[in-house]
Design an enzyme around this catalytic site. Structure first.
Site, PDB file in Angstrom:
ATOM      1  N   ASN A  85     -45.762 127.372  12.190  1.00 19.08           N
ATOM      2  CA  ASN A  85     -46.872 127.206  13.122  1.00 19.08           C
ATOM      3  C   ASN A  85     -47.649 125.958  12.713  1.00 19.08           C
ATOM      4  O   ASN A  85     -47.861 125.722  11.520  1.00 19.08           O
ATOM      5  CB  ASN A  85     -47.788 128.426  13.077  1.00 19.08           C
ATOM      6  CG  ASN A  85     -47.074 129.700  13.473  1.00 19.08           C
ATOM      7  OD1 ASN A  85     -46.253 129.697  14.379  1.00 19.08           O
ATOM      8  ND2 ASN A  85     -47.362 130.784  12.773  1.00 19.08           N
ATOM      9  N   HIS A  98     -46.611 126.483   5.730  1.00 18.44           N
ATOM     10  CA  HIS A  98     -45.812 127.629   5.306  1.00 18.44           C
ATOM     11  C   HIS A  98     -44.758 127.918   6.352  1.00 18.44           C
ATOM     12  O   HIS A  98     -44.965 127.725   7.546  1.00 18.44           O
ATOM     13  CB  HIS A  98     -46.672 128.863   5.038  1.00 18.44           C
ATOM     14  CG  HIS A  98     -47.579 129.260   6.151  1.00 18.44           C
ATOM     15  ND1 HIS A  98     -48.713 128.531   6.498  1.00 18.44           N
ATOM     16  CD2 HIS A  98     -47.532 130.301   7.001  1.00 18.44           C
ATOM     17  CE1 HIS A  98     -49.321 129.127   7.510  1.00 18.44           C
ATOM     18  NE2 HIS A  98     -48.617 130.198   7.845  1.00 18.44           N
TER      19      HIS A  98
END
Length: 112
Positions: A85, A98
């Site tokens: 994201n 991440h």
């Protein structure tokens, strides 16, 4: 000095996490709000705010390599999804790059 992200605090062991992989460049641990039976986050040790960088190609490649290692370690033999994201509209809630390794069930498309 800016405050530490949740992930920096996990990397420093200030917050407990179920760490399943670690090397000099990244840490992988189970998500506390899993979206599938297997949901692991792969996080670089050096804080990178997002996929927008600053991020060098060697680290990006290593994170993807570790995502594949985690999927194998977690026996996601029928397939899995790797999600990154980026930014508010992309659903990024922690300003520390991440990768989500998600599997253990059939994934729908479109994702959201």
């Amino acid at each position: 000095m800016p405050s530490s992200t949740l992930f920096e605090r996990i990397i420093r062991r200030e917050i407990p996490a179920d760490i399943i992989y670690e090397d000099a460049h990244c840490v992988a641990f189970r998500d506390i709000a899993p979206q599938a039976p297997t949901h692991v986050l792969v996080v670089p040790v050096a804080p990178v705010p997002s996929l927008d960088g600053p991020l060098d190609s060697a680290l990006a490649g290593h994170l993807l390599h570790v995502a594949a290692l985690v999927a194998k370690q977690e026996q996601l033999t029928e397939g899995y999804r790797v999600v990154i994201n980026c930014g508010n509209d992309g659903g990024q809630t922690v300003n520390h790059l991440h990768l989500h390794v998600i599997g253990g069930r059939t994934m729908a498309w479109p994702p959201g």
